[in-house]
Design an enzyme around this catalytic site. Sequence first.
Site, PDB file in Angstrom:
ATOM      1  N   ILE A  20      27.014   7.449 -19.211  1.00  9.10           N
ATOM      2  CA  ILE A  20      27.461   7.137 -20.504  1.00  9.10           C
ATOM      3  C   ILE A  20      26.777   7.843 -21.678  1.00  9.10           C
ATOM      4  O   ILE A  20      26.887   8.061 -22.731  1.00  9.10           O
ATOM      5  CB  ILE A  20      27.559   5.668 -20.497  1.00  9.10           C
ATOM      6  CG1 ILE A  20      28.745   5.001 -19.574  1.00  9.10           C
ATOM      7  CG2 ILE A  20      27.586   5.087 -22.043  1.00  9.10           C
ATOM      8  CD1 ILE A  20      28.608   3.385 -19.386  1.00  9.10           C
ATOM      9  N   ALA A  95      18.939  -2.144 -10.195  1.00  3.89           N
ATOM     10  CA  ALA A  95      18.593  -3.148  -9.125  1.00  3.89           C
ATOM     11  C   ALA A  95      18.669  -2.598  -8.040  1.00  3.89           C
ATOM     12  O   ALA A  95      19.035  -1.578  -7.582  1.00  3.89           O
ATOM     13  CB  ALA A  95      19.726  -4.391  -9.175  1.00  3.89           C
ATOM     14  N   TYR A 155      28.091  -7.962  -8.367  1.00  2.97           N
ATOM     15  CA  TYR A 155      27.478  -7.630  -9.547  1.00  2.97           C
ATOM     16  C   TYR A 155      26.011  -8.326  -9.506  1.00  2.97           C
ATOM     17  O   TYR A 155      24.837  -7.923  -9.818  1.00  2.97           O
ATOM     18  CB  TYR A 155      28.049  -7.858 -10.797  1.00  2.97           C
ATOM     19  CG  TYR A 155      27.408  -6.890 -11.997  1.00  2.97           C
ATOM     20  CD1 TYR A 155      27.446  -5.384 -11.855  1.00  2.97           C
ATOM     21  CD2 TYR A 155      27.114  -7.331 -13.056  1.00  2.97           C
ATOM     22  CE1 TYR A 155      26.699  -4.699 -12.914  1.00  2.97           C
ATOM     23  CE2 TYR A 155      26.583  -6.722 -14.166  1.00  2.97           C
ATOM     24  CZ  TYR A 155      26.438  -5.419 -13.971  1.00  2.97           C
ATOM     25  OH  TYR A 155      25.677  -4.394 -15.069  1.00  2.97           O
ATOM     26  N   LYS A 162      21.895  -8.669 -17.190  1.00  4.78           N
ATOM     27  CA  LYS A 162      22.635  -8.130 -18.369  1.00  4.78           C
ATOM     28  C   LYS A 162      22.667  -9.228 -19.490  1.00  4.78           C
ATOM     29  O   LYS A 162      22.787  -9.152 -20.587  1.00  4.78           O
ATOM     30  CB  LYS A 162      24.168  -7.579 -17.868  1.00  4.78           C
ATOM     31  CG  LYS A 162      24.133  -6.436 -17.485  1.00  4.78           C
ATOM     32  CD  LYS A 162      23.524  -5.178 -18.108  1.00  4.78           C
ATOM     33  CE  LYS A 162      23.756  -3.875 -17.581  1.00  4.78           C
ATOM     34  NZ  LYS A 162      23.199  -2.745 -18.426  1.00  4.78           N
ATOM     35  N   ILE A 191      33.380   2.196 -15.379  1.00  3.90           N
ATOM     36  CA  ILE A 191      33.551   3.888 -15.473  1.00  3.90           C
ATOM     37  C   ILE A 191      32.792   4.416 -14.432  1.00  3.90           C
ATOM     38  O   ILE A 191      31.739   4.136 -13.882  1.00  3.90           O
ATOM     39  CB  ILE A 191      32.729   4.471 -16.689  1.00  3.90           C
ATOM     40  CG1 ILE A 191      33.212   3.484 -17.978  1.00  3.90           C
ATOM     41  CG2 ILE A 191      32.767   5.714 -16.834  1.00  3.90           C
ATOM     42  CD1 ILE A 191      32.626   3.975 -19.307  1.00  3.90           C
ATOM     43  N   LEU A 194      27.186   7.780 -12.110  1.00  8.37           N
ATOM     44  CA  LEU A 194      26.358   7.891 -10.972  1.00  8.37           C
ATOM     45  C   LEU A 194      25.986   6.431 -10.499  1.00  8.37           C
ATOM     46  O   LEU A 194      25.792   6.131  -9.233  1.00  8.37           O
ATOM     47  CB  LEU A 194      25.017   8.589 -11.138  1.00  8.37           C
ATOM     48  CG  LEU A 194      24.080   8.715 -10.007  1.00  8.37           C
ATOM     49  CD1 LEU A 194      24.668   9.805  -8.894  1.00  8.37           C
ATOM     50  CD2 LEU A 194      22.817   9.670 -10.740  1.00  8.37           C
ATOM     51  N   ALA A 195      25.569   5.592 -11.434  1.00 10.49           N
ATOM     52  CA  ALA A 195      25.317   4.283 -11.092  1.00 10.49           C
ATOM     53  C   ALA A 195      26.484   3.363 -10.424  1.00 10.49           C
ATOM     54  O   ALA A 195      26.163   2.520  -9.905  1.00 10.49           O
ATOM     55  CB  ALA A 195      24.849   3.401 -12.406  1.00 10.49           C
TER      56      ALA A 195
END
Length: 263
Positions: A20, A95, A155, A162, A191, A194-195
């Site tokens: 991003i 994380a 998540y 977040k 999206i 990589l993460a």
Amino acid sequence: MKLLEGKKALIFGIANKRSIAWGIGENLHAHGAEVGFSYGIPQLERRVMPLAESIGADFVEKCDVSSDEEVAEVFAKAKERFGEIDILVHSIGYALREDLAGRFVDTSREGFRIAMDISAYSLVSLAKAAAPLMPNGGSIMSMTYYGSEKVVPHYNVMGVAKAALEASTRYLAADLGPQNIRVNAISAGPIKTLAAAGIAGFRKMLHYSEERAPLRRNVDADEVGRTAVWLSSDLSSGVTGEVIYVDAGFNILGMPEPPEAWE
Ligand code: NAD
Ligand code: 0WE
């Protein structure tokens, strides 16, 4: 005259062309900003350098945001190279992999600390370091996700981090507002970066949101980048402390589409 002509931006969290941070960098550059990048680990230099070069960005520095020394060092270098900056982009989240699977209740003290430190506290430390380089005001933004507000399976601790990032956005906006520094967060839909690549079931998650979001599609890093242009520009001069959604409308839904039996 381009929208961001004369503005200088520092972007943290680029890993590769899917990041991003890269979608934002490309768009800020396209609208006339001068852009510098920072990446988190040495192995990324090889991928980041050619991207930066392609938009004429000569400031590319490693900075592990869990280190106060590295943060101080990158801002000392930014001061040397740019003098003042107008735009700061935080596009970093981390994380432990083991904490993005299974149950949130099993999160370890250390896993919780790491997620909070790298994904939330780092915004506070970058904002504090950037503010002295923004004597004429500026725009700071970070990337967040809906899992901060509602439970998204797996998540887990990132959702908690977040939530802290979004709350930090409001407190930073209150502290830095008197200096005309605005602080906002962009809440992006899923999206494939990589993460996201290593997350089990991510493809299924993409399909889930694509089928239900009001726009009936997913978003991409370029769309996030175009909203970042708006947040960076004087077009958004009255906006601070906000979470702006770039998620094809997914967050407005209270229930998925009615089952056929109801129609
Ligand atoms: P990405 O992997 O391209 O970017 C994440 C970046 O964080 C990487 O560049 C990584 O090196 C960096 N990072 C991790 N630990 C660091 C540390 N200690 N110091 C410095 N940098 C470190 O993935 P992305 O999807 O572009 O993620 C960027 C941001 O967008 C993150 O905050 C993420 O939570 C957020 N976001 C992503 C999505 C998605 O679905 N991809 C959705 C909403 C929000
Ligand atoms: O913020 C994120 C992901 C951030 C992330 C990704 C990783 C993978 C590799 C943080 N830490 C790590 N650690 C690793 O070791 N997103 C918004 C993308 C994402 O991740 C999910 C999602 C979505 C969406 C994880 C579970 C469920 C949904």
